[in-house]
Design a protein around this motif. Sequence first.
Motif, PDB file in Angstrom:
ATOM      1  N   GLY A  44      35.302  47.319  30.276  1.00 42.19           N
ATOM      2  CA  GLY A  44      34.790  48.197  31.322  1.00 42.19           C
ATOM      3  C   GLY A  44      34.396  47.431  32.571  1.00 42.19           C
ATOM      4  N   ASP A  45      33.920  46.194  32.420  1.00 36.62           N
ATOM      5  CA  ASP A  45      33.565  45.382  33.581  1.00 36.62           C
ATOM      6  C   ASP A  45      34.799  45.068  34.410  1.00 36.62           C
ATOM      7  OD1 ASP A  45      31.055  45.458  32.560  1.00 36.62           O
ATOM      8  OD2 ASP A  45      30.881  43.308  32.152  1.00 36.62           O
ATOM      9  N   ILE A  46      35.904  44.791  33.728  1.00 37.54           N
ATOM     10  CA  ILE A  46      37.153  44.509  34.440  1.00 37.54           C
ATOM     11  C   ILE A  46      37.647  45.759  35.163  1.00 37.54           C
ATOM     12  CG2 ILE A  46      39.587  43.909  34.141  1.00 37.54           C
ATOM     13  CD1 ILE A  46      38.714  42.122  31.795  1.00 37.54           C
ATOM     14  N   VAL A  67      48.619  43.030  44.395  1.00 41.55           N
ATOM     15  CA  VAL A  67      48.471  44.489  44.370  1.00 41.55           C
ATOM     16  C   VAL A  67      48.292  45.065  42.963  1.00 41.55           C
ATOM     17  CG1 VAL A  67      49.679  44.882  46.553  1.00 41.55           C
ATOM     18  CG2 VAL A  67      51.001  44.742  44.438  1.00 41.55           C
ATOM     19  N   THR A  68      48.880  44.453  41.944  1.00 43.69           N
ATOM     20  CA  THR A  68      48.782  45.013  40.596  1.00 43.69           C
ATOM     21  C   THR A  68      47.435  44.667  39.979  1.00 43.69           C
ATOM     22  OG1 THR A  68      49.664  43.080  39.444  1.00 43.69           O
ATOM     23  CG2 THR A  68      51.265  44.672  40.330  1.00 43.69           C
ATOM     24  N   ASP A  69      47.096  45.379  38.913  1.00 41.17           N
ATOM     25  CA  ASP A  69      45.852  45.079  38.205  1.00 41.17           C
ATOM     26  C   ASP A  69      45.835  43.632  37.725  1.00 41.17           C
ATOM     27  OD1 ASP A  69      44.956  47.637  38.605  1.00 41.17           O
ATOM     28  OD2 ASP A  69      45.139  48.281  36.513  1.00 41.17           O
ATOM     29  N   ASP A  70      46.940  43.172  37.179  1.00 39.50           N
ATOM     30  CA  ASP A  70      46.990  41.801  36.669  1.00 39.50           C
ATOM     31  C   ASP A  70      46.795  40.788  37.796  1.00 39.50           C
ATOM     32  OD1 ASP A  70      47.353  42.662  34.094  1.00 39.50           O
ATOM     33  OD2 ASP A  70      49.531  42.369  34.083  1.00 39.50           O
ATOM     34  N   GLN A  71      47.397  41.043  38.939  1.00 37.42           N
ATOM     35  CA  GLN A  71      47.251  40.117  40.064  1.00 37.42           C
ATOM     36  C   GLN A  71      45.822  40.096  40.597  1.00 37.42           C
ATOM     37  OE1 GLN A  71      50.310  41.853  42.536  1.00 37.42           O
ATOM     38  NE2 GLN A  71      51.795  40.232  42.043  1.00 37.42           N
ATOM     39  N   LEU A  72      45.233  41.283  40.716  1.00 34.41           N
ATOM     40  CA  LEU A  72      43.845  41.342  41.182  1.00 34.41           C
ATOM     41  C   LEU A  72      42.897  40.691  40.180  1.00 34.41           C
ATOM     42  CD1 LEU A  72      43.746  44.956  42.653  1.00 34.41           C
ATOM     43  CD2 LEU A  72      43.400  42.838  43.937  1.00 34.41           C
ATOM     44  N   ASP A 114      43.658  38.257  38.110  1.00 38.86           N
ATOM     45  CA  ASP A 114      43.838  36.808  38.228  1.00 38.86           C
ATOM     46  C   ASP A 114      43.020  36.253  39.395  1.00 38.86           C
ATOM     47  OD1 ASP A 114      45.526  36.724  36.053  1.00 38.86           O
ATOM     48  OD2 ASP A 114      47.383  36.685  37.238  1.00 38.86           O
ATOM     49  N   HIS A 115      43.025  36.960  40.506  1.00 33.87           N
ATOM     50  CA  HIS A 115      42.225  36.528  41.664  1.00 33.87           C
ATOM     51  C   HIS A 115      40.731  36.573  41.337  1.00 33.87           C
ATOM     52  CE1 HIS A 115      40.870  36.078  45.820  1.00 33.87           C
ATOM     53  NE2 HIS A 115      40.109  37.142  45.643  1.00 33.87           N
ATOM     54  N   LEU A 116      40.312  37.622  40.654  1.00 31.64           N
ATOM     55  CA  LEU A 116      38.901  37.790  40.312  1.00 31.64           C
ATOM     56  C   LEU A 116      38.431  36.654  39.400  1.00 31.64           C
ATOM     57  CD1 LEU A 116      36.488  39.781  40.614  1.00 31.64           C
ATOM     58  CD2 LEU A 116      37.313  40.915  38.537  1.00 31.64           C
ATOM     59  N   LYS A 117      39.282  36.253  38.481  1.00 34.80           N
ATOM     60  CA  LYS A 117      38.918  35.175  37.561  1.00 34.80           C
ATOM     61  C   LYS A 117      38.960  33.809  38.233  1.00 34.80           C
ATOM     62  CE  LYS A 117      40.466  37.395  33.246  1.00 34.80           C
ATOM     63  NZ  LYS A 117      41.422  37.293  32.119  1.00 34.80           N
ATOM     64  N   ALA A 118      39.973  33.577  39.039  1.00 31.06           N
ATOM     65  CA  ALA A 118      40.180  32.249  39.623  1.00 31.06           C
ATOM     66  C   ALA A 118      39.310  31.991  40.845  1.00 31.06           C
ATOM     67  CB  ALA A 118      41.653  32.065  39.993  1.00 31.06           C
ATOM     68  N   ASN A 119      39.012  33.036  41.605  1.00 29.49           N
ATOM     69  CA  ASN A 119      38.317  32.851  42.891  1.00 29.49           C
ATOM     70  C   ASN A 119      36.994  33.598  42.995  1.00 29.49           C
ATOM     71  OD1 ASN A 119      40.551  31.337  44.379  1.00 29.49           O
ATOM     72  ND2 ASN A 119      41.628  33.177  43.681  1.00 29.49           N
ATOM     73  N   GLY A 120      36.697  34.439  42.005  1.00 34.00           N
ATOM     74  CA  GLY A 120      35.417  35.125  42.011  1.00 34.00           C
ATOM     75  C   GLY A 120      34.283  34.145  41.757  1.00 34.00           C
ATOM     76  N   ASN A 121      33.068  34.641  41.846  1.00 34.13           N
ATOM     77  CA  ASN A 121      31.948  33.733  41.651  1.00 34.13           C
ATOM     78  C   ASN A 121      30.711  34.484  41.199  1.00 34.13           C
ATOM     79  OD1 ASN A 121      30.598  31.215  41.696  1.00 34.13           O
ATOM     80  ND2 ASN A 121      31.781  30.615  43.494  1.00 34.13           N
ATOM     81  N   SER A 122      29.735  33.701  40.761  1.00 33.73           N
ATOM     82  CA  SER A 122      28.447  34.236  40.348  1.00 33.73           C
ATOM     83  C   SER A 122      27.711  34.821  41.551  1.00 33.73           C
ATOM     84  CB  SER A 122      27.617  33.105  39.735  1.00 33.73           C
ATOM     85  OG  SER A 122      26.256  33.452  39.677  1.00 33.73           O
ATOM     86  N   GLY A 123      26.965  35.898  41.287  1.00 34.12           N
ATOM     87  CA  GLY A 123      26.072  36.430  42.304  1.00 34.12           C
ATOM     88  C   GLY A 123      24.748  35.688  42.330  1.00 34.12           C
ATOM     89  N   TRP A 124      24.581  34.689  41.412  1.00 32.11           N
ATOM     90  CA  TRP A 124      23.371  33.863  41.342  1.00 32.11           C
ATOM     91  C   TRP A 124      22.135  34.714  41.071  1.00 32.11           C
ATOM     92  CZ3 TRP A 124      26.479  33.322  45.953  1.00 32.11           C
ATOM     93  CH2 TRP A 124      27.564  32.464  45.756  1.00 32.11           C
ATOM     94  N   HIS A 125      22.326  35.659  40.137  1.00 35.54           N
ATOM     95  CA  HIS A 125      21.257  36.585  39.772  1.00 35.54           C
ATOM     96  C   HIS A 125      21.035  36.552  38.257  1.00 35.54           C
ATOM     97  CE1 HIS A 125      22.374  39.101  43.585  1.00 35.54           C
ATOM     98  NE2 HIS A 125      21.574  38.086  43.872  1.00 35.54           N
ATOM     99  N   GLN A 126      20.884  35.383  37.675  1.00 32.76           N
ATOM    100  CA  GLN A 126      20.732  35.282  36.226  1.00 32.76           C
ATOM    101  C   GLN A 126      19.400  35.886  35.776  1.00 32.76           C
ATOM    102  OE1 GLN A 126      21.313  32.407  38.133  1.00 32.76           O
ATOM    103  NE2 GLN A 126      23.506  32.260  37.807  1.00 32.76           N
TER     104      GLN A 126
END
Length: 540
Positions: A416-418, A452-457, A459-471
């Motif tokens: 669900g998070d994805i 544009v595809t779910d898989d491509q997005l 991949d970007h989310l995993k490779a370039n996303g980051n923590s919100g620093w809200h642990q």
Amino acid sequence: MEAYDYIVVGAGSSGCVVASRLSADPAVRVLLIEAGADTNKFWVRTPAGTGKLFMDKRFNWAFNTEAVPTLGGRKVYWPRGKGLGGSSAINGMIYMRGQPSDFDHWAALGNEGWGWADVLPYFIRSESNQRGANDWHGGDGPLHVSDPAIGHPTADDFIAAAQRVGIPRSADFNGPPHEGVGYRQYTIRNGRRHTSYNAFIEPVRHRGNLTVRTGMRVTRVLLEDGEATGVEVQAQGQRRRIAAVREVILCGGALASPHLLMLSGIGDGASLHRHGIVPAVESPGVGRNLQDHWFGSFSWRATAGSSYNHRLRGAQKYVEGMRYLLTHGGYLALGASPVTAYARSEPGRPEADLQLTVSPMTFRFAPSGEPVVDGFPAIGGSMVLLTPDSRGHMEMLSADPLQAPAFHPNYLSEPGDIRRSLAGMRMLRQIAQTQPLASRIVDEMAPGPDTVTDDQLLDHLKANGNSGWHQVGTCRMGNDPMSVVDARLCLRGMRRLRVIDASIMPKIVAGNTNAPCIMIGEKGADMIRADATPARVVAS
């Protein structure tokens, strides 16, 4: 032995509040201990200095997670504040409380007194809002909250575009209806960062019953006959003990407080035994329930005038620097992204679960860790999933108190998070492609028009996303076997010991975490005063 009525461990967002409020009673002696140093430095006090503090180990613990399997084995950098003010001295200064349903959910889990109606008075008490007092805001509290120092047409166009895709305009994210699109507010006072230390301790540091120690590392809580009796500290290469006559209060944050409990023999018994620590309290929830926000990043090359990158480069940056020195205004007086939208990823969601932001500037980090503003006009953006279902944990690697524990955040481990994150990325892209914002964008640099595809997005989310620093969440408040503290923030199974910081959150708030941590400090201090734990006899 040196003794105080209350020992507060950690001079961060919650700890400064607790120490300030307790020391208002001249009959008690309060010790506030901070491992870091003084943070009264130019780039700390200057709002735009946040990027310079991101990797500065003078003021930053600069943690890294273990390899995260759900991110393809990436290790994620986790900055956490080290020094007076804690993470409020290095954060983006955003003042956002979360949504009323966050706190009502805490109460529904069995935490009496933590519903929205219960916590709102503490938010109001702490705040001095630039807009003045009303039913939702305070006008004379210690913490100054202000609007952005300067506007920008790109920010206005983001608001207009978001409205066109169906997100209503909001004039106040911390008042009803608590979602929509608009300008943020910040913990900035007269153009300078206003940390929890600046707000709550600096004005009262002269109190004779308040002692503040910096450069002092607490290595364990001293326990005897089922109660906390003090702390062991290390400073200047030497260890010694300090006694607590009434209570020890841990305010180290979601990473330090559970680690200190483990070092003291409070946690999962099998794990403690592996490191040669004799368990004093079997509390398997210590270090579990770890939650954080994860964001997906965007960047767009923009038209001239749609970005203020040029104002922070070359000769112009010196002009801005002089402007700030003379007026405490201009672009150096701005906090993180000035505008945001709180929206729902799916029509059936009961509350906003996305935070979509845009900033009229972009930068990257040089190998040295120094932030470098891009040399062309560009707009940055991010999508944050505010209500993740994924849960992680942390664990000890060694009984050495100076060795950091291992962090396993488990980002994007729930389907669900994805799904909701991808919906948020598409929504932010839709806003960028909507007028009037669309006319400012030349092309999408990241993720890029071919993603544009779910898989491509993903991949970007995993490779370039980051923590919100809200642990948060690692000493969860509750009344079940996995909870660590009860609703009065007292440690289960140990007297005279409380945890008062982000770690007690049962579930992460749908917003930034600094303001809730200050509220937790306010409410926790009130509980301590109300409970009035009697003084114990300390041997001389």
